[in-house]
Structure formats: structure tokens, C-alpha cells
Scaffold this active site. Sequence first.
Site, short mmCIF file in Angstrom:
data_model
loop_
_atom_site.label_atom_id
_atom_site.label_comp_id
_atom_site.label_asym_id
_atom_site.label_seq_id
_atom_site.Cartn_x
_atom_site.Cartn_y
_atom_site.Cartn_z
N LYS A 109 0.81 -1.21 0.00
CA LYS A 109 0.00 0.00 0.00
C LYS A 109 0.86 1.27 0.00
O LYS A 109 0.33 2.39 -0.09
CB LYS A 109 -0.93 0.01 1.22
N LYS A 167 14.68 -6.88 5.10
CA LYS A 167 15.08 -5.96 6.17
C LYS A 167 16.38 -6.37 6.86
O LYS A 167 17.15 -5.52 7.29
CB LYS A 167 13.98 -5.84 7.21
N ASN A 200 14.44 -0.66 7.36
CA ASN A 200 13.33 -0.56 6.40
C ASN A 200 13.30 0.77 5.64
O ASN A 200 12.39 1.01 4.86
CB ASN A 200 11.97 -0.83 7.09
N ASP A 217 9.83 1.22 12.06
CA ASP A 217 8.80 0.33 12.62
C ASP A 217 8.39 0.75 14.02
O ASP A 217 7.20 0.76 14.37
CB ASP A 217 9.30 -1.12 12.65
#
Length: 269
Positions: A16, A67, A88, A103
Amino acid sequence: MRAYSEVIGDPIAQSKSPTIHNFWLGKLGIEADYRATRVTIQELPDYFASRRTDSGWRGCNATMPLKQGIAALVDAVDPFAARAGAINIVVPDEAGLRGSNSDGAGFLEPLGEMMLSGGHAALIGTGGAARAIALALTDAGFTLSVHGRTAGSASAFIEAIGIDADAFAIGEKGRNSDATLLINATSLGMTGHPPFPISLAGFAPDTAVYDIVTSPLDTPLLIDSRTRGMRSFDGLQMLVGQAAVAFALFFGQPAPREHDAELRRLLTS
């Protein structure tokens, strides 16, 4: 050359992130693009070698399974990413390529006033996202219990990231009765995966429930939490928070968060 950033992973078509970043670029009138690019673990060295000489490239987000493989390919790693053992975000800067991790910040953002009081968090999962979440929560003053596939895997996870926490196997009650926050940081409950196995019956009615799964967005765990009157947070809230950190690094402007409601409608339509 038109500036661009991208998200890389394998698979990547489901991401997304392009919708989020291109929505913000449009709102701010920035002439740039955000793309999704499939990159395998084996292709990572060649990918970064080519991007180093690309004057239009403003950086990338990385998702699974990449990652953990990026640290050896960049020139500098921010402290939180080094502690989490996962990167990331990669951006070009004066050091060359710099890796960071959003994150933890993305996870914490929706918690709002819960951050003021701390409490006890029951974290389900021992993967890459769970590492960042565990560090962010302990840095914010939460006490933590970690539930892994086995109590041994939870103990190894706790030792690897250097935090003080209790270790349990998934399914053990642990300290459920005093938890103020329950987090699912696994693929349990995701489309095509086994259901989340822990009953909410063992938690207090005022426990908040946070499921980082994004497909489906409205997981059975979150549906159950709402029927019990519990406060809930979904994976899209974390995803947008993560994206905002990256957007500022890529494009030099804060994401226009005043449009969050419109963005959520776009992402869930």
C-alpha cells in the site's frame, strides 16, 4: 530526471506504500513519484549498486524478506535500526547510503495518551517487526512479556535485543490479567495463515488490542476486541505512521497528515 523513491520486497505487488506516498505527493504538489519494485535477496547488492549512481533516486523503503540483509550493503546505520537488527528505510546522504528503521516510531504513533502512562504490554511474535516494537515499547517505559513459538524462542529474542522482559510460549496465559496492551506482531490471522490463537477472555476489559496485520485490515482479533468494548488499533495506522517518517526523509517535507481521514478512505475502499 524526475525524482522518485520506492518500496522494495519480494513479493511487492500487495504494498500500500505507493498509494500512501503518491497521495501525499499529490497533496503537496511535489513533482516526484513513488514506486513498487520487486527485489529478491539475491538481487539486493546489484540493486543498491545501481541506485548509488541514480541522480533521481531519493531512497527506498524495504519490506520482508529484505530488512535483515541490508545492513552489510549500506555505509551507515542509525542506532535504533542497529539495535533492532533490521532496516526498512535507506536514503542517500553525505555518508553514502544510510539505513534506518521506522517500525518502532510507526507503531507507537497511534497510541497517543497511552504513551504517557506506560503499562504492561503482551507482545505476540519474535520476528523483525516485533524486535522494533519491543525496543520502542521498552524505551517508552512499558514493561513487556514476549510470547514466541516456544518459551525458549521468546527468551532468545529477549536476549538478542537486550531488553528486560518475561518469556512465554504462544498460548500461555503469562501476565495477561495485568496487560494494558496486547499486540499481535505475527502473521497469525492474516489471509492464508492460521487464526490468532489467544482468547481475549483472559484480558481485562480495558486492555487495548493492536494487530499489525494489514490483510485483512479488520482481523478477527480486532472484531472480537470491539465486541468486548476494548480499544483497538489496526495495521494501517502503523503503516501510515511508518510512511510519514520515510516521506520526510525522501522528499524533505512533512507528510500532510491533515488528510489522514481521506487517505484512510482511499486505502480501504
